[in-house]
Design an enzyme around this catalytic site. Structure first.
Site, PDB file in Angstrom:
ATOM      1  N   CYS A   1       0.835  -1.199   0.000  1.00 19.21           N
ATOM      2  CA  CYS A   1       0.000   0.000   0.000  1.00 19.21           C
ATOM      3  C   CYS A   1       0.868   1.247   0.000  1.00 19.21           C
ATOM      4  O   CYS A   1       1.897   1.306   0.676  1.00 19.21           O
ATOM      5  CB  CYS A   1      -0.875   0.037   1.250  1.00 19.21           C
ATOM      6  SG  CYS A   1      -2.406  -0.827   1.077  1.00 19.21           S
ATOM      7  N   HIS A   2       0.401   2.245  -0.727  1.00 17.25           N
ATOM      8  CA  HIS A   2       1.076   3.543  -0.714  1.00 17.25           C
ATOM      9  C   HIS A   2       0.642   4.320   0.521  1.00 17.25           C
ATOM     10  O   HIS A   2      -0.493   4.172   0.988  1.00 17.25           O
ATOM     11  CB  HIS A   2       0.704   4.341  -1.966  1.00 17.25           C
ATOM     12  CG  HIS A   2       1.257   3.761  -3.218  1.00 17.25           C
ATOM     13  ND1 HIS A   2       0.636   2.743  -3.898  1.00 17.25           N
ATOM     14  CD2 HIS A   2       2.395   4.042  -3.898  1.00 17.25           C
ATOM     15  CE1 HIS A   2       1.363   2.425  -4.961  1.00 17.25           C
ATOM     16  NE2 HIS A   2       2.435   3.194  -4.982  1.00 17.25           N
TER      17      HIS A   2
ATOM     18  N   MET B   1      -8.185   0.280   0.085  1.00 16.46           N
ATOM     19  CA  MET B   1      -7.573  -0.489   1.169  1.00 16.46           C
ATOM     20  C   MET B   1      -7.767   0.204   2.512  1.00 16.46           C
ATOM     21  O   MET B   1      -7.956  -0.442   3.542  1.00 16.46           O
ATOM     22  CB  MET B   1      -6.092  -0.744   0.896  1.00 16.46           C
ATOM     23  CG  MET B   1      -5.830  -1.613  -0.330  1.00 16.46           C
ATOM     24  SD  MET B   1      -6.778  -3.157  -0.365  1.00 16.46           S
ATOM     25  CE  MET B   1      -6.222  -3.950   1.113  1.00 16.46           C
TER      26      MET B   1
ATOM     27  N   ASP C   1     -13.641  -7.750  19.997  1.00 11.24           N
ATOM     28  CA  ASP C   1     -12.803  -7.735  21.203  1.00 11.24           C
ATOM     29  C   ASP C   1     -13.579  -7.239  22.422  1.00 11.24           C
ATOM     30  O   ASP C   1     -13.463  -7.809  23.510  1.00 11.24           O
ATOM     31  CB  ASP C   1     -11.572  -6.851  20.975  1.00 11.24           C
ATOM     32  CG  ASP C   1     -10.698  -6.770  22.202  1.00 11.24           C
ATOM     33  OD1 ASP C   1     -10.227  -7.835  22.659  1.00 11.24           O
ATOM     34  OD2 ASP C   1     -10.486  -5.653  22.720  1.00 11.24           O
TER      35      ASP C   1
END
Length: 150
Positions: free
Chosen positions: A76-77, A111, A126
């Site tokens: 990823c950038h 992303m 969680d």
């Protein structure tokens, strides 16, 4: 060799050079769900979960995750994000998370949106795992990706 842009001429994985692409306004929206039992949904509604405010914490964690995407996913950038939002909706079967990411850049922000949605759902998991042993995270998907000239 493959025309897949993340593989070089020798078949090695590499980061795509986006330097010659024009800067555009880019937006991506991702969503996903987590199934929860009735007791868990009620505790979230009542804000009585022992770990605190589940939905607010999930939204914040999703935003933080989007900002860390390039540290988590090797190719990823690094993007200068203009906007990240994470919305949560309590449903009859659990929680739906919708994440939006936006930037002015040379590559997409899907992303970042997907990471935001995923981590928000993981945060819900969680925070609720002591109460609900049957949660299922599912349907994480990109639902929209746009770009427009500046």
């Amino acid at each position: 060799m493959s025309e897949f842009s993340h593989v070089d001429q020798e078949g090695k994985v590499n980061m795509v050079d986006v330097g010659d692409k024009i800067t555009q306004k880019r937006t991506a929206i991702a969503e996903g769900t987590i199934s929860l039992n009735a007791e868990t949904r009620q505790k979230i509604t009542d804000n009585s979960m022992k770990k605190g405010d589940v939905l607010t914490t999930a939204r914040i964690s999703g935003i933080q995750a989007a900002k860390q995407c390039s540290n988590l996913i090797p190719l990823c950038h690094t993007l200068l994000l203009n906007k990240v939002s994470v919305d949560t909706e309590l449903t009859d079967s659990g929680v739906k998370v919708t994440a939006l990411a936006r930037c002015n850049g040379q590559t997409g922000v899907e992303m970042e949106a997907l990471t935001a949605a995923s981590v928000a759902l993981l945060t819900i998991y969680d925070m609720c795992k002591a109460v609900d042993k049957n949660m299922i995270i599912s349907h994480i998907q990109l639902v929209e990706k746009t770009k427009e000239k500046l």
